[in-house]
Structures are given as structure tokens and as C-alpha cells.
Design a protein around this motif. Structure first.
Motif, PDB file in Angstrom:
ATOM      1  N   ARG A 180       0.830  -1.204   0.000  1.00 50.96           N
ATOM      2  CA  ARG A 180       0.000   0.000   0.000  1.00 50.96           C
ATOM      3  C   ARG A 180       0.863   1.251   0.000  1.00 50.96           C
ATOM      4  O   ARG A 180       0.560   2.230  -0.704  1.00 50.96           O
ATOM      5  CB  ARG A 180      -0.933   0.002   1.215  1.00 50.96           C
ATOM      6  CG  ARG A 180      -2.133  -0.920   1.089  1.00 50.96           C
ATOM      7  CD  ARG A 180      -3.173  -0.590   2.134  1.00 50.96           C
ATOM      8  NE  ARG A 180      -2.664  -0.811   3.487  1.00 50.96           N
ATOM      9  CZ  ARG A 180      -2.821  -1.932   4.164  1.00 50.96           C
ATOM     10  NH1 ARG A 180      -3.473  -2.941   3.626  1.00 50.96           N
ATOM     11  NH2 ARG A 180      -2.353  -2.054   5.395  1.00 50.96           N
ATOM     12  N   ALA A 211       2.356   1.648  -3.447  1.00 50.12           N
ATOM     13  CA  ALA A 211       1.346   2.105  -4.404  1.00 50.12           C
ATOM     14  C   ALA A 211       1.033   3.584  -4.198  1.00 50.12           C
ATOM     15  O   ALA A 211       0.913   4.346  -5.160  1.00 50.12           O
ATOM     16  CB  ALA A 211       0.076   1.266  -4.269  1.00 50.12           C
ATOM     17  N   THR A 212       0.917   3.998  -2.933  1.00 51.40           N
ATOM     18  CA  THR A 212       0.673   5.415  -2.641  1.00 51.40           C
ATOM     19  C   THR A 212       1.828   6.281  -3.111  1.00 51.40           C
ATOM     20  O   THR A 212       1.627   7.364  -3.683  1.00 51.40           O
ATOM     21  CB  THR A 212       0.444   5.609  -1.140  1.00 51.40           C
ATOM     22  OG1 THR A 212      -0.652   4.798  -0.715  1.00 51.40           O
ATOM     23  CG2 THR A 212       0.145   7.062  -0.820  1.00 51.40           C
ATOM     24  N   HIS A 213       3.060   5.799  -2.871  1.00 53.56           N
ATOM     25  CA  HIS A 213       4.239   6.557  -3.298  1.00 53.56           C
ATOM     26  C   HIS A 213       4.285   6.688  -4.818  1.00 53.56           C
ATOM     27  O   HIS A 213       4.588   7.767  -5.355  1.00 53.56           O
ATOM     28  CB  HIS A 213       5.503   5.869  -2.796  1.00 53.56           C
ATOM     29  CG  HIS A 213       6.768   6.531  -3.244  1.00 53.56           C
ATOM     30  ND1 HIS A 213       7.189   7.742  -2.737  1.00 53.56           N
ATOM     31  CD2 HIS A 213       7.705   6.168  -4.172  1.00 53.56           C
ATOM     32  CE1 HIS A 213       8.325   8.101  -3.318  1.00 53.56           C
ATOM     33  NE2 HIS A 213       8.654   7.163  -4.189  1.00 53.56           N
ATOM     34  N   ARG A 214       3.967   5.604  -5.539  1.00 55.81           N
ATOM     35  CA  ARG A 214       3.961   5.669  -7.003  1.00 55.81           C
ATOM     36  C   ARG A 214       2.904   6.641  -7.507  1.00 55.81           C
ATOM     37  O   ARG A 214       3.149   7.416  -8.444  1.00 55.81           O
ATOM     38  CB  ARG A 214       3.716   4.275  -7.589  1.00 55.81           C
ATOM     39  CG  ARG A 214       4.928   3.348  -7.515  1.00 55.81           C
ATOM     40  CD  ARG A 214       4.725   2.147  -8.409  1.00 55.81           C
ATOM     41  NE  ARG A 214       3.605   1.345  -7.994  1.00 55.81           N
ATOM     42  CZ  ARG A 214       3.687   0.298  -7.180  1.00 55.81           C
ATOM     43  NH1 ARG A 214       4.864  -0.049  -6.689  1.00 55.81           N
ATOM     44  NH2 ARG A 214       2.616  -0.393  -6.859  1.00 55.81           N
ATOM     45  N   GLU A 215       1.714   6.608  -6.891  1.00 53.05           N
ATOM     46  CA  GLU A 215       0.653   7.527  -7.314  1.00 53.05           C
ATOM     47  C   GLU A 215       1.053   8.981  -7.062  1.00 53.05           C
ATOM     48  O   GLU A 215       0.821   9.854  -7.903  1.00 53.05           O
ATOM     49  CB  GLU A 215      -0.641   7.193  -6.563  1.00 53.05           C
ATOM     50  CG  GLU A 215      -1.250   5.860  -6.984  1.00 53.05           C
ATOM     51  CD  GLU A 215      -2.451   5.494  -6.143  1.00 53.05           C
ATOM     52  OE1 GLU A 215      -2.784   6.282  -5.222  1.00 53.05           O
ATOM     53  OE2 GLU A 215      -3.052   4.430  -6.369  1.00 53.05           O
ATOM     54  N   GLN A 216       1.657   9.231  -5.885  1.00 54.53           N
ATOM     55  CA  GLN A 216       2.088  10.592  -5.584  1.00 54.53           C
ATOM     56  C   GLN A 216       3.188  11.047  -6.535  1.00 54.53           C
ATOM     57  O   GLN A 216       3.198  12.208  -6.985  1.00 54.53           O
ATOM     58  CB  GLN A 216       2.567  10.681  -4.139  1.00 54.53           C
ATOM     59  CG  GLN A 216       1.455  10.530  -3.105  1.00 54.53           C
ATOM     60  CD  GLN A 216       1.978  10.561  -1.695  1.00 54.53           C
ATOM     61  OE1 GLN A 216       3.181  10.439  -1.448  1.00 54.53           O
ATOM     62  NE2 GLN A 216       1.085  10.724  -0.732  1.00 54.53           N
ATOM     63  N   LEU A 254       3.726   9.993  -9.620  1.00 51.59           N
ATOM     64  CA  LEU A 254       3.123  10.239 -10.931  1.00 51.59           C
ATOM     65  C   LEU A 254       2.364  11.555 -10.943  1.00 51.59           C
ATOM     66  O   LEU A 254       2.460  12.336 -11.898  1.00 51.59           O
ATOM     67  CB  LEU A 254       2.186   9.079 -11.291  1.00 51.59           C
ATOM     68  CG  LEU A 254       1.426   9.210 -12.613  1.00 51.59           C
ATOM     69  CD1 LEU A 254       2.393   9.304 -13.781  1.00 51.59           C
ATOM     70  CD2 LEU A 254       0.471   8.035 -12.800  1.00 51.59           C
ATOM     71  N   ARG A 255       1.613  11.819  -9.877  1.00 51.91           N
ATOM     72  CA  ARG A 255       0.857  13.064  -9.814  1.00 51.91           C
ATOM     73  C   ARG A 255       1.794  14.268  -9.754  1.00 51.91           C
ATOM     74  O   ARG A 255       1.537  15.297 -10.385  1.00 51.91           O
ATOM     75  CB  ARG A 255      -0.061  13.055  -8.589  1.00 51.91           C
ATOM     76  CG  ARG A 255      -0.989  14.259  -8.529  1.00 51.91           C
ATOM     77  CD  ARG A 255      -1.939  14.181  -7.366  1.00 51.91           C
ATOM     78  NE  ARG A 255      -1.237  14.202  -6.112  1.00 51.91           N
ATOM     79  CZ  ARG A 255      -1.821  14.115  -4.918  1.00 51.91           C
ATOM     80  NH1 ARG A 255      -3.123  13.969  -4.848  1.00 51.91           N
ATOM     81  NH2 ARG A 255      -1.116  14.148  -3.807  1.00 51.91           N
ATOM     82  N   GLU A 262     -13.273   8.614  -8.955  1.00 53.02           N
ATOM     83  CA  GLU A 262     -12.278   9.124  -9.895  1.00 53.02           C
ATOM     84  C   GLU A 262     -11.743  10.497  -9.511  1.00 53.02           C
ATOM     85  O   GLU A 262     -10.913  11.055 -10.221  1.00 53.02           O
ATOM     86  CB  GLU A 262     -12.893   9.188 -11.300  1.00 53.02           C
ATOM     87  CG  GLU A 262     -13.269   7.818 -11.852  1.00 53.02           C
ATOM     88  CD  GLU A 262     -13.970   7.910 -13.199  1.00 53.02           C
ATOM     89  OE1 GLU A 262     -14.413   9.028 -13.551  1.00 53.02           O
ATOM     90  OE2 GLU A 262     -14.076   6.888 -13.884  1.00 53.02           O
ATOM     91  N   GLU A 265      -7.943  12.340  -9.948  1.00 55.64           N
ATOM     92  CA  GLU A 265      -7.218  11.952 -11.152  1.00 55.64           C
ATOM     93  C   GLU A 265      -7.109  13.176 -12.077  1.00 55.64           C
ATOM     94  O   GLU A 265      -8.091  13.867 -12.335  1.00 55.64           O
ATOM     95  CB  GLU A 265      -7.949  10.816 -11.885  1.00 55.64           C
ATOM     96  CG  GLU A 265      -8.014   9.522 -11.080  1.00 55.64           C
ATOM     97  CD  GLU A 265      -8.708   8.422 -11.861  1.00 55.64           C
ATOM     98  OE1 GLU A 265      -9.038   8.663 -13.047  1.00 55.64           O
ATOM     99  OE2 GLU A 265      -8.926   7.348 -11.297  1.00 55.64           O
ATOM    100  N   SER A 317      -7.505  18.304  -8.539  1.00 51.90           N
ATOM    101  CA  SER A 317      -6.202  17.660  -8.316  1.00 51.90           C
ATOM    102  C   SER A 317      -5.187  18.660  -7.773  1.00 51.90           C
ATOM    103  O   SER A 317      -4.426  18.350  -6.843  1.00 51.90           O
ATOM    104  CB  SER A 317      -5.679  17.052  -9.626  1.00 51.90           C
ATOM    105  OG  SER A 317      -6.555  16.057 -10.092  1.00 51.90           O
TER     106      SER A 317
END
Length: 421
Positions: free
Chosen positions: A190, A193-198, A200-201, A364, A367, A382
Motif C-alpha cells: 500500500r 502504491a501510494t508513493h507511485r501515485e504521488q 506520478l501526480r 475518480e 485523477e 487535483s
């Protein structure tokens, strides 16, 4: 979360069950044809047939779009434990050398299910093994005959009891440590996954910031031209009060755009958060927003408990809150704004009276480039979310039980200076 998905685990369980049924069929044929064991083939065959039918039904069910829950996976494992118990009952009970196969469904439960299901599975396996110590169809060839001086039967019973105790200890160790390791792995995944999402954002926001800087530079000249032309028009039509008022409104909007561009330049130089009194921040925010949306009706309720309290602020926070206010104003002709304290946080709630956010749009949110508005660019929420989270806050949207949508913003309170009055 991708790992430990119930659907994938149920697919793997079907594969394991298929291998078990196939292995048991081979074992039965070997025991009957080569070892000449007196087995109840009719009962064992019926058990294997039911297990095969359930596997086929489960594979057909997996083609459906309905989500697989942990309760459903636990029910499948429960069936497997009952199947094992019946097979062992007709093939020697606790004297069957394969009785430790109970560890397979127990390990699967420990690695994939929440701890209440795991402990329920542990108790069921221990109970099933314990019952098989006393109730089963005996097979003389499987009974451990230990050739030593003394009571042979008593020594054999001690051997079976020792097997049961070993199973109990192994089950407890597996349940305890596998559950902890699986929980740690889930938590780590988790976090990743959170780090990857951050990340990417942040990359997407950096690209937007670069484009914004270039756009701000390009907009400077046309805004100056508009401002000059509007002033000339205002002088030319000074005798027409209604038209002069409309031109002044346009001038105010142009000046607001110029201020926004100047703020963008200042942010690029100094964007360090600093302390600001909440009431001062809200007053500035509301005044600026009502200048942008003069036709919007807004009811304001600011709690007196906020007097003298401060929160973290930087210039981007104003823009973030204005974005959220604009989103609410786009849904209805009037909105309500309330501010109060919530434990160690400052809570700002914005409610519109529109149709309310849908469940799909709620999933969503956050995003980039997703917007439910026809002319929206999909970056406002966002950007607001990124700014508020960077200051240690949170933002969430939910449907109001009566009407409309509520936007809830939480920002950390800065402790009072004990030397201050």
C-alpha cells in the motif's frame, strides 16, 4: 490493491483444489489396485464429485463482473476443510499420514484473509483434527504399529496424539507469523502504491506548472492591452452610468487576472508556508472569490472558536480553496460555507445544492484531467488536493444526505504561543 486480490486468490484456490482431486483419484486407484486397501469408494467418489462440481461452478462464477469478497473466499476454504475431513474420516482418520494437509487451507487463509477469518479457520482445523482422533473408519494397514516392548496399542495411540500436538503447534506458528508477514507485506505494498501515485501526480503537476509559467508570460501583454482599452472605453462612455458600471466590472476581472499572474510569479520565488490567522485568511478568501463570482449567493458561518487561531498558509492555498468554491458554485446558484475547529484541525465545509456527486465521480476524484463538467480541464480538484495535502491537510467530497455535495477541508492548527495574550 492488486496483490492479495480475492478474485486472483479464488482462481488459485480452484487450481489447488483441482490438483488435490486429481492426486486423490490417483491415490485411490493405487490403494485399491496395488495395496488392496478396503476403502469406501462410493463415499469417497461422491465427495470428489461434489468437489469437482463446486470447482466448475466457481470457475463459471469468476467470469462474472461481481467482486469476490473475503467472505466468499472463506466459504470456499470452509468447504475444502469439510471435504478433507470427510475424506480422512473414510480413510483412517488421524492415522492417515496425509492428515497434515489441513495446513494448506490454513496457510491460504493466513496469507489472504483478515485475522477474524484466519482464527476461525484455525479453530475449525484443530477441531476437525481432534474429532478425527476418536471418530473415523479405521484402516489396519495405516495404523502405526511400533514394535517395542510393552503395550503396542498404547504406543500407537501416543504416536497419533504426538502427531496431533505437532499439528497444533505448527498451526499456531503458521497462523501467527504468516498473518503478521502478510499484513506487513500488504502494508508495504500500500505504501509503495501510494508513493507511485504521488510521484506520478507530482510529475504531472510539474508539467502543468511549466506550461502555466509559459502561459502566464504570454498572457501579460494581452491583459495589459485589454486594461488600456477598457480604461479608454470608460472615459469615452462616462456619460452612460450603466455601461460604465459594466466596463468597471470588466476592469475588475482583468485586474484579478493580473493579480493571479503576479501571485504565480511570487510563488515561484518564495513558496515557503507560514502562519496566518484563520479569520484573516477566510476574510481575504471570501472577498476575492465574491469579486470573481459577484452573482453567487453564499451563506457564511464562521465559529467564534476560531478567533486567534492560525494555520499553515502559502499563496497557493488561496487558489486551491477558490477552485473548490468555484466547483461548488458551478453546481448551484447558492452555496453555504462553514468554518469551525475539529480536534487539532481547522475544518472548512463548502456545500452546494445541486444534484450531488455520483459514486463513479467520487471514485475518480483526484485523477488529473478527469472532470464531470463539459468545459472543465480536470485539473482544478487535483491541484487543490495536492496543495492542501502538502500543507498537512486533507480534502474529501461526499454526497449530502438531503441535497447537494459537501466539500470538507481539514488543515492543521498551529499551537498558540504560550507567551501570547
Amino acid at each position: 490493491m492488486i496483490a492479495f486480490a480475492p478474485r486472483e486468490n479464488l482462481q488459485r484456490l480452484c487450481i489447488i483444489r483441482t490438483l488435490f482431486v486429481g492426486s486423490l483419484v490417483v491415490a485411490l486407484l493405487w490403494a485399491q489396485l496395488r495395496l488392496n486397501l478396503l476403502l469406501n469408494l462410493q463415499a469417497l467418489g461422491s465427495i470428489l464429485l461434489v468437489s469437482t462440481l463446486l470447482t466448475l461452478v466457481t470457475l463459471w462464477r469468476l467470469k462474472a463482473a461481481a467482486p469476490v469478497t473475503q467472505t466468499e473466499l472463506f466459504g470456499q476454504l470452509l468447504f475444502d476443510v469439510c471435504t478433507l475431513s470427510l475424506v480422512f474420516f473414510f480413510s483412517g482418520g488421524a492415522t492417515n499420514p496425509f492428515v497434515s494437509f489441513y495446513l494448506v487451507p490454513l496457510s491460504i487463509a493466513a496469507a489472504t484473509l483478515a485475522w477474524p477469518y484466519v482464527w476461525a479457520m484455525l479453530l475449525l482445523c484443530l477441531l476437525s483434527y481432534g474429532v478425527l482422533l476418536f471418530f473415523y473408519v479405521p484402516l489396519a494397514d495405516l495404523y502405526p504399529q511400533i514394535r517395542v516392548q510393552g503395550d503396542v496399542t498404547r504406543m500407537a495411540q501416543l504416536h497419533v496424539i504426538g502427531m496431533w500436538l505437532t499439528f497444533v503447534i505448527s498451526s499456531l506458528l503458521i497462523t501467527t507469523f504468516v498473518v503478521r508477514m502478510a499484513s506487513a507485506l500488504r502494508r508495504k505494498q500500500r505504501e509503495l502504491a501510494t508513493h507511485r501515485e504521488q510521484q506520478l501526480r507530482n510529475e504531472q503537476l510539474m508539467a502543468i506548472a511549466t506550461l502555466a509559467a509559459g502561459t502566464a508570460h504570454e498572457l501579460g501583454t494581452p491583459l495589459s492591452t485589454l486594461k488600456t482599452l477598457l480604461r479608454e472605453m470608460q472615459l469615452d462612455h462616462a456619460s452612460n452610468p450603466s455601461l460604465s458600471e459594466e466596463i468597471q466590472c470588466l476592469l475588475d476581472q482583468v485586474n484579478l487576472c493580473r493579480d493571479s499572474l503576479n501571485t504565480l510569479v511570487c510563488n515561484s520565488r518564495d513558496n515557503q508556508p507560514r502562519s496566518m490567522e484563520i479569520q484573516q485568511m477566510l476574510t481575504r478568501l471570501i472577498d476575492r472569490w465574491q469579486l470573481m463570482r459577484p452573482q453567487e449567493r453564499v451563506s457564511i458561518d464562521i465559529a467564534t472558536s476560531l478567533s486567534g487561531l492560525s494555520t499553515l498558509w502559502d499563496p497557493t492555498l488561496d487558489q486551491a480553496l477558490i477552485n473548490l468554491l468555484n466547483n461548488a458554485a458551478d453546481q448551484s446558484e447558492s452555496i453555504s460555507l462553514s468554518a469551525c475547529t475539529d480536534k487539532d484541525s481547522f475544518q472548512l465545509r463548502v456545500r452546494d445544492y445541486g444534484k450531488g456527486i455520483s459514486a463513479r465521480n467520487a471514485e475518480e476524484l483526484g485523477e488529473l484531467f478527469h472532470s464531470e463538467k463539459h468545459e472543465g480541464m480536470g485539473i482544478g480538484f487535483s491541484l487543490s488536493q495536492a496543495t492542501i495535502e502538502r500543507l498537512g491537510g486533507q480534502v474529501r467530497l461526499y454526497r449530502h444526505p438531503v441535497q447537494g455535495t459537501v466539500t470538507e477541508i481539514l488543515l492543521p492548527l498551529i499551537p498558540r504561543n504560550p507567551l501570547s495574550p
